[in-house]
Design a protein around this motif. Structure first.
Motif, PDB file in Angstrom:
ATOM      1  N   VAL A   1       0.815  -1.215   0.000  1.00 59.41           N
ATOM      2  CA  VAL A   1       0.000   0.000   0.000  1.00 59.41           C
ATOM      3  C   VAL A   1       0.852   1.270   0.000  1.00 59.41           C
ATOM      4  CG1 VAL A   1      -2.059  -1.084   0.981  1.00 59.41           C
ATOM      5  CG2 VAL A   1      -0.393  -0.035   2.492  1.00 59.41           C
ATOM      6  N   CYS A   2       1.974   1.273   0.677  1.00 55.38           N
ATOM      7  CA  CYS A   2       2.832   2.459   0.678  1.00 55.38           C
ATOM      8  C   CYS A   2       3.484   2.669  -0.684  1.00 55.38           C
ATOM      9  CB  CYS A   2       3.884   2.379   1.769  1.00 55.38           C
ATOM     10  SG  CYS A   2       5.089   1.061   1.546  1.00 55.38           S
ATOM     11  N   LEU A   3       3.811   1.580  -1.366  1.00 50.27           N
ATOM     12  CA  LEU A   3       4.413   1.695  -2.696  1.00 50.27           C
ATOM     13  C   LEU A   3       3.443   2.321  -3.679  1.00 50.27           C
ATOM     14  CD1 LEU A   3       6.148  -1.781  -2.909  1.00 50.27           C
ATOM     15  CD2 LEU A   3       7.236   0.419  -2.507  1.00 50.27           C
ATOM     16  N   ASP A   4       2.184   2.012  -3.546  1.00 45.75           N
ATOM     17  CA  ASP A   4       1.175   2.626  -4.408  1.00 45.75           C
ATOM     18  C   ASP A   4       1.033   4.113  -4.110  1.00 45.75           C
ATOM     19  OD1 ASP A   4       0.669   0.171  -5.576  1.00 45.75           O
ATOM     20  OD2 ASP A   4      -1.052  -0.267  -4.292  1.00 45.75           O
ATOM     21  N   GLU A   5       1.257   4.491  -2.870  1.00 42.42           N
ATOM     22  CA  GLU A   5       1.101   5.881  -2.450  1.00 42.42           C
ATOM     23  C   GLU A   5       2.322   6.742  -2.786  1.00 42.42           C
ATOM     24  OE1 GLU A   5      -1.122   8.774  -1.504  1.00 42.42           O
ATOM     25  OE2 GLU A   5      -1.947   6.804  -1.062  1.00 42.42           O
ATOM     26  N   ALA A   6       3.501   6.173  -2.721  1.00 43.27           N
ATOM     27  CA  ALA A   6       4.728   6.956  -2.945  1.00 43.27           C
ATOM     28  C   ALA A   6       5.743   6.172  -3.790  1.00 43.27           C
ATOM     29  CB  ALA A   6       5.335   7.351  -1.606  1.00 43.27           C
ATOM     30  N   PRO A   7       5.400   5.834  -5.033  1.00 39.26           N
ATOM     31  CA  PRO A   7       6.309   5.028  -5.857  1.00 39.26           C
ATOM     32  C   PRO A   7       7.603   5.741  -6.242  1.00 39.26           C
ATOM     33  CG  PRO A   7       4.492   5.829  -7.184  1.00 39.26           C
ATOM     34  CD  PRO A   7       4.182   6.188  -5.741  1.00 39.26           C
ATOM     35  N   ASP A   8       7.630   7.056  -6.154  1.00 47.87           N
ATOM     36  CA  ASP A   8       8.847   7.791  -6.478  1.00 47.87           C
ATOM     37  C   ASP A   8       9.798   7.916  -5.291  1.00 47.87           C
ATOM     38  OD1 ASP A   8       7.917   8.163  -9.067  1.00 47.87           O
ATOM     39  OD2 ASP A   8       6.996  10.091  -8.593  1.00 47.87           O
ATOM     40  N   LEU A   9       9.374   7.386  -4.132  1.00 50.49           N
ATOM     41  CA  LEU A   9      10.184   7.491  -2.919  1.00 50.49           C
ATOM     42  C   LEU A   9      10.529   6.136  -2.312  1.00 50.49           C
ATOM     43  CD1 LEU A   9       8.151  10.331  -1.164  1.00 50.49           C
ATOM     44  CD2 LEU A   9      10.238  10.584  -2.514  1.00 50.49           C
ATOM     45  N   LEU A  10       9.644   5.171  -2.478  1.00 51.35           N
ATOM     46  CA  LEU A  10       9.782   3.867  -1.823  1.00 51.35           C
ATOM     47  C   LEU A  10       9.920   2.755  -2.850  1.00 51.35           C
ATOM     48  CD1 LEU A  10       6.861   4.431   0.666  1.00 51.35           C
ATOM     49  CD2 LEU A  10       9.233   4.125   1.358  1.00 51.35           C
ATOM     50  N   LYS A  11      10.651   1.707  -2.472  1.00 50.43           N
ATOM     51  CA  LYS A  11      10.697   0.508  -3.299  1.00 50.43           C
ATOM     52  C   LYS A  11      11.083  -0.688  -2.433  1.00 50.43           C
ATOM     53  CE  LYS A  11      15.351   1.172  -5.244  1.00 50.43           C
ATOM     54  NZ  LYS A  11      16.062   1.318  -6.518  1.00 50.43           N
ATOM     55  N   TYR A  12      10.902  -1.883  -3.024  1.00 46.65           N
ATOM     56  CA  TYR A  12      11.281  -3.121  -2.345  1.00 46.65           C
ATOM     57  C   TYR A  12      12.788  -3.277  -2.309  1.00 46.65           C
ATOM     58  CZ  TYR A  12       6.587  -5.225  -2.572  1.00 46.65           C
ATOM     59  OH  TYR A  12       5.269  -5.520  -2.409  1.00 46.65           O
ATOM     60  N   ASN A  13      13.263  -4.003  -1.290  1.00 47.17           N
ATOM     61  CA  ASN A  13      14.657  -4.416  -1.299  1.00 47.17           C
ATOM     62  C   ASN A  13      14.805  -5.549  -2.326  1.00 47.17           C
ATOM     63  OD1 ASN A  13      13.471  -6.562   0.049  1.00 47.17           O
ATOM     64  ND2 ASN A  13      14.790  -6.440   1.849  1.00 47.17           N
ATOM     65  N   ASP A  14      16.013  -6.077  -2.499  1.00 46.60           N
ATOM     66  CA  ASP A  14      16.282  -7.050  -3.563  1.00 46.60           C
ATOM     67  C   ASP A  14      15.415  -8.302  -3.490  1.00 46.60           C
ATOM     68  OD1 ASP A  14      18.116  -5.429  -4.800  1.00 46.60           O
ATOM     69  OD2 ASP A  14      19.839  -6.337  -3.792  1.00 46.60           O
ATOM     70  N   ASP A  15      15.149  -8.807  -2.299  1.00 47.35           N
ATOM     71  CA  ASP A  15      14.344 -10.031  -2.204  1.00 47.35           C
ATOM     72  C   ASP A  15      12.859  -9.746  -1.945  1.00 47.35           C
ATOM     73  OD1 ASP A  15      14.274  -9.348   0.479  1.00 47.35           O
ATOM     74  OD2 ASP A  15      15.261 -11.176   1.179  1.00 47.35           O
TER      75      ASP A  15
ATOM     76  N   PHE B   1      14.228   4.882  -1.046  1.00 49.21           N
ATOM     77  CA  PHE B   1      15.411   5.000  -1.896  1.00 49.21           C
ATOM     78  C   PHE B   1      15.695   6.469  -2.201  1.00 49.21           C
ATOM     79  CE2 PHE B   1      12.008   4.839  -5.014  1.00 49.21           C
ATOM     80  CZ  PHE B   1      12.417   5.733  -5.995  1.00 49.21           C
ATOM     81  N   LYS B   2      14.720   7.318  -1.882  1.00 45.60           N
ATOM     82  CA  LYS B   2      14.861   8.754  -2.090  1.00 45.60           C
ATOM     83  C   LYS B   2      14.114   9.470  -0.979  1.00 45.60           C
ATOM     84  CE  LYS B   2      13.827  12.295  -5.577  1.00 45.60           C
ATOM     85  NZ  LYS B   2      13.246  13.289  -4.709  1.00 45.60           N
ATOM     86  N   GLN B   3      14.751  10.444  -0.373  1.00 42.01           N
ATOM     87  CA  GLN B   3      14.091  11.268   0.638  1.00 42.01           C
ATOM     88  C   GLN B   3      13.195  12.288  -0.073  1.00 42.01           C
ATOM     89  OE1 GLN B   3      14.351  11.236   4.246  1.00 42.01           O
ATOM     90  NE2 GLN B   3      15.031   9.190   3.664  1.00 42.01           N
ATOM     91  N   PRO B   4      12.042  12.602   0.513  1.00 43.55           N
ATOM     92  CA  PRO B   4      11.152  13.563  -0.129  1.00 43.55           C
ATOM     93  C   PRO B   4      11.790  14.950  -0.254  1.00 43.55           C
ATOM     94  CG  PRO B   4      10.229  12.798   1.961  1.00 43.55           C
ATOM     95  CD  PRO B   4      11.505  12.086   1.765  1.00 43.55           C
ATOM     96  N   GLU B   5      11.557  15.541  -1.411  1.00 44.59           N
ATOM     97  CA  GLU B   5      12.014  16.906  -1.684  1.00 44.59           C
ATOM     98  C   GLU B   5      10.809  17.674  -2.212  1.00 44.59           C
ATOM     99  OE1 GLU B   5      15.223  16.723  -4.474  1.00 44.59           O
ATOM    100  OE2 GLU B   5      16.432  15.463  -3.182  1.00 44.59           O
ATOM    101  N   GLY B   6      10.531  18.784  -1.649  1.00 46.93           N
ATOM    102  CA  GLY B   6       9.422  19.609  -2.107  1.00 46.93           C
ATOM    103  C   GLY B   6       8.093  19.165  -1.521  1.00 46.93           C
TER     104      GLY B   6
END
Length: 66
Positions: free
Chosen positions: A16-30, A37-42
């Motif tokens: 659910v968080c990935l759907d909400e913030a795909p430009d900031l969050l992602k899964y680890n390798d497994d 993977f990116k801190q929010p800017e703006g």
């Protein structure tokens, strides 16, 4: 590194968080955890980070203000 993070002990990769913030969050390798993977800017990215935190059913997303 940064003030926004996902608590790995609480995270259950429910997506659910990935759907909400795909430009900031992602899964680890497994795909067992999610991380910033990116801190929010703006204002727009901050809005998405807050929404991801608020929608997380495990309360695994936090911001320590540093």
């Amino acid at each position: 590194p940064g003030p926004w993070y996902v608590d790995n002990d609480l995270c259950t990769p429910c997506r659910v968080c990935l759907d909400e913030a795909p430009d900031l969050l992602k899964y680890n390798d497994d795909e067992s955890k999610v991380y910033f993977f990116k801190q929010p800017e703006g204002d727009d990215e901050l809005t998405h980070a807050v929404a991801a935190r608020d929608i997380c059913p495990q309360a695994a997303i936090a911001e320590d203000g540093e």
